[in-house]
Design an enzyme around this catalytic site. Structure first.
Site, mmCIF file in Angstrom:
data_model
loop_
_atom_site.group_PDB
_atom_site.id
_atom_site.type_symbol
_atom_site.label_atom_id
_atom_site.label_comp_id
_atom_site.label_asym_id
_atom_site.label_seq_id
_atom_site.Cartn_x
_atom_site.Cartn_y
_atom_site.Cartn_z
ATOM 1 N N TYR A 98 -0.881 10.792 14.605
ATOM 2 C CA TYR A 98 -0.022 9.940 13.769
ATOM 3 C C TYR A 98 0.701 8.917 14.641
ATOM 4 O O TYR A 98 0.725 7.720 14.333
ATOM 5 C CB TYR A 98 0.992 10.815 13.010
ATOM 6 N N THR B 135 0.851 -1.192 0.000
ATOM 7 C CA THR B 135 0.000 0.000 0.000
ATOM 8 C C THR B 135 0.889 1.245 0.000
ATOM 9 O O THR B 135 1.983 1.241 0.577
ATOM 10 C CB THR B 135 -0.943 0.039 1.225
HETATM 11 P P1 NDP Z 1 5.240 9.132 1.898
HETATM 12 O O1 NDP Z 1 4.325 10.272 2.202
HETATM 13 O O2 NDP Z 1 6.334 9.342 0.914
HETATM 14 O O3 NDP Z 1 4.386 7.882 1.418
HETATM 15 C C1 NDP Z 1 3.137 7.621 1.951
HETATM 16 C C2 NDP Z 1 2.336 6.834 0.951
HETATM 17 O O4 NDP Z 1 1.040 6.591 1.498
HETATM 18 C C3 NDP Z 1 2.105 7.584 -0.372
HETATM 19 O O5 NDP Z 1 2.243 6.655 -1.419
HETATM 20 C C4 NDP Z 1 0.683 8.044 -0.247
HETATM 21 O O6 NDP Z 1 0.012 8.185 -1.470
HETATM 22 C C5 NDP Z 1 0.082 6.893 0.525
HETATM 23 N N1 NDP Z 1 -1.217 7.226 1.100
HETATM 24 C C6 NDP Z 1 -1.536 8.240 1.926
HETATM 25 N N2 NDP Z 1 -2.854 8.242 2.165
HETATM 26 C C7 NDP Z 1 -3.386 7.200 1.486
HETATM 27 C C8 NDP Z 1 -4.693 6.696 1.317
HETATM 28 N N3 NDP Z 1 -5.756 7.278 1.889
HETATM 29 N N4 NDP Z 1 -4.871 5.599 0.547
HETATM 30 C C9 NDP Z 1 -3.817 5.019 -0.070
HETATM 31 N N5 NDP Z 1 -2.563 5.460 0.037
HETATM 32 C C10 NDP Z 1 -2.345 6.542 0.807
HETATM 33 O O7 NDP Z 1 5.812 8.692 3.310
HETATM 34 P P2 NDP Z 1 6.893 7.560 3.748
HETATM 35 O O8 NDP Z 1 7.347 6.790 2.587
HETATM 36 O O9 NDP Z 1 7.866 8.229 4.617
HETATM 37 O O10 NDP Z 1 5.997 6.648 4.692
HETATM 38 C C11 NDP Z 1 5.775 5.278 4.457
HETATM 39 C C12 NDP Z 1 5.652 4.533 5.773
HETATM 40 O O11 NDP Z 1 6.877 4.650 6.492
HETATM 41 C C13 NDP Z 1 4.566 5.046 6.698
HETATM 42 O O12 NDP Z 1 3.925 3.928 7.293
HETATM 43 C C14 NDP Z 1 5.340 5.814 7.756
HETATM 44 O O13 NDP Z 1 4.649 5.844 8.986
HETATM 45 C C15 NDP Z 1 6.600 4.984 7.832
HETATM 46 N N6 NDP Z 1 7.740 5.634 8.416
HETATM 47 C C16 NDP Z 1 8.342 6.703 7.801
HETATM 48 C C17 NDP Z 1 9.436 7.291 8.390
HETATM 49 C C18 NDP Z 1 10.120 8.461 7.778
HETATM 50 O O14 NDP Z 1 11.078 8.947 8.385
HETATM 51 N N7 NDP Z 1 9.699 8.950 6.614
HETATM 52 C C19 NDP Z 1 10.006 6.771 9.633
HETATM 53 C C20 NDP Z 1 9.292 5.645 10.169
HETATM 54 C C21 NDP Z 1 8.225 5.107 9.562
HETATM 55 P P3 NDP Z 1 0.175 9.502 -2.405
HETATM 56 O O15 NDP Z 1 1.464 9.310 -3.146
HETATM 57 O O16 NDP Z 1 -1.034 9.430 -3.288
HETATM 58 O O17 NDP Z 1 0.200 10.686 -1.498
#
Ligand code: NDP
Length: 315
Positions: free
Chosen positions: A190, A8
């Site tokens: 969050y 996802t």
């Molecule tokens: P991004 O914002 O780059 O990616 C998030 C993704 O989630 C995007 O593809 C976004 O889609 C998608 N998304 C958001 N809302 C929805 C929805 N309603 N339905 C379907 N898809 C959705 O963030 P990250 O890559 O950083 O985050 C990914 C994971 O990593 C998360 O679980 C986060 O909690 C975790 N994480 C991140 C850290 C960090 O430092 N960045 C650290 C620890 C954990 P769209 O492209 O359309 O916006």
């Protein structure tokens, strides 16, 4: 045969980097479950993913109808389900007022936890049916769950309290949009959602690992300070956060490296232990990390599971 993995939120950040890392091995077909089809297609192309290695399917986790529709579409596609990665998330640290999902749940917990909760519960059957040697359900966690780190202790800290807000539906109408029943705080919502993700993974493990043989795991991939997750933050924060993580906390990890880490949890034959929260040390070696007290509270995990079942219409 090739492994078949659903990720996802594979249109950016960690999800995209993981999709790319797995596709490049030639051993995986990646189903990119994304809310924005065009964005996902562009992302896959610019990451250089070969067409035969991925399929994009629509999924909006902020709508339970969309989650059910995705499950139907996925089943019709005929792909088996060998690994499910619940990765997508929203983070709204500067929001003054709460926003809501289609069903009226506060958006961060609604998307990150409840959307994934329904998705993974429905797809458990499909995982069980797969004949792949190592079937896995991975829910991406976060550092907010480990109190043995500095970053895990930055306020506002996650706290689910007695779950009174969750039990009332997080609607913000006649009740609080926060799990603990308190005032809205986007950053805390969050973190709370991530604690729910880690509790859910452990509850899955307790309920289903022995009978199904499925590996349930969570992970903290490191601080990927450059992803879209921080898009809602103020510009000064976005400017200073990556160097701060790089030079001060030294928790910084590139998107590429984080993708390799999650890809390991998907496919590495040595990471099959279930009920584990994986982290990586400075040498980029994986280890089983300890979770905070709240994120490993079995009684709370059971309650979150039972309330969530009611909210998403499973009970
Ligand atoms: P991004 O914002 O780059 O990616 C998030 C993704 O989630 C995007 O593809 C976004 O889609 C998608 N998304 C958001 N809302 C929805 C929805 N309603 N339905 C379907 N898809 C959705 O963030 P990250 O890559 O950083 O985050 C990914 C994971 O990593 C998360 O679980 C986060 O909690 C975790 N994480 C991140 C850290 C960090 O430092 N960045 C650290 C620890 C954990 P769209 O492209 O359309 O916006």
């Amino acid at each position: 045969r090739k492994g078949s993995v659903v990720i996802t939120g594979a249109s950016s950040g960690l999800g995209l980097a993981t999709a790319k890392a797995l596709a490049e091995t030639g051993k995986w077909h990646v189903i990119m479950a994304c809310r924005d089809f065009l964005k996902a297609e562009r992302a896959a192309k610019s990451a250089g993913m070969a067409k035969e290695n991925y399929t994009i399917m629509h999924l909006d986790l902020a709508s339970l109808d969309s989650v059910r529709q995705f499950v139907d579409n996925f089943r019709q596609s005929g792909w088996p389900l060998d690994v499910l990665v619940c990765n997508a998330a929203v983070y709204l640290p500067t929001a003054k007022e709460p926003t809501f999902t289609a069903e009226g749940f506060e958006l961060s917990v609604g998307t990150n936890h409840l959307g994934h909760f329904l998705l993974s519960r429905l797809l458990l059957d499909d995982l069980e049916k797969s004949d792949y040697p190592s079937k896995r359900l991975i829910i991406v966690g976060s550092i907010t769950g480990n109190t043995n780190t500095l970053a895990g202790n930055v306020p506002p800290k996650a706290n689910l309290g007695d779950l009174r807000g969750l039990a009332r539906g997080l609607s913000g109408l006649n009740s609080s949009p926060m799990i603990d029943g308190g005032d809205f705080d986007g950053a805390k919502a969050y973190k709370d959602s991530k604690v729910c993700n880690m509790l859910t993974m452990q509850e899955f493990h307790r309920r289903y690992h022995e009978d199904t043989g499925i590996t349930f795991a969570s992970l903290y991939p490191g601080c990927i300070a450059t992803t879209g997750l921080f898009r809602e933050h103020i510009p000064l924060f976005r400017l200073l956060f990556p160097p701060f993580q790089k030079y001060i906390t030294k928790g910084f990890v590139s998107e590429e490296e984080s993708g390799k880490r999650l890809a390991q949890v998907v496919s590495d034959p040595s990471l099959t232990k279930s009920g584990v929260y994986w982290s990586w040390n400075k040498e980029s070696a994986s280890f089983e990390n300890r979770l905070s007290e709240e994120a490993s509270d079995a009684e709370k995990a059971r309650k979150v599971w039972e309330i969530s079942e009611k909210l998403v219409g499973l009970a």
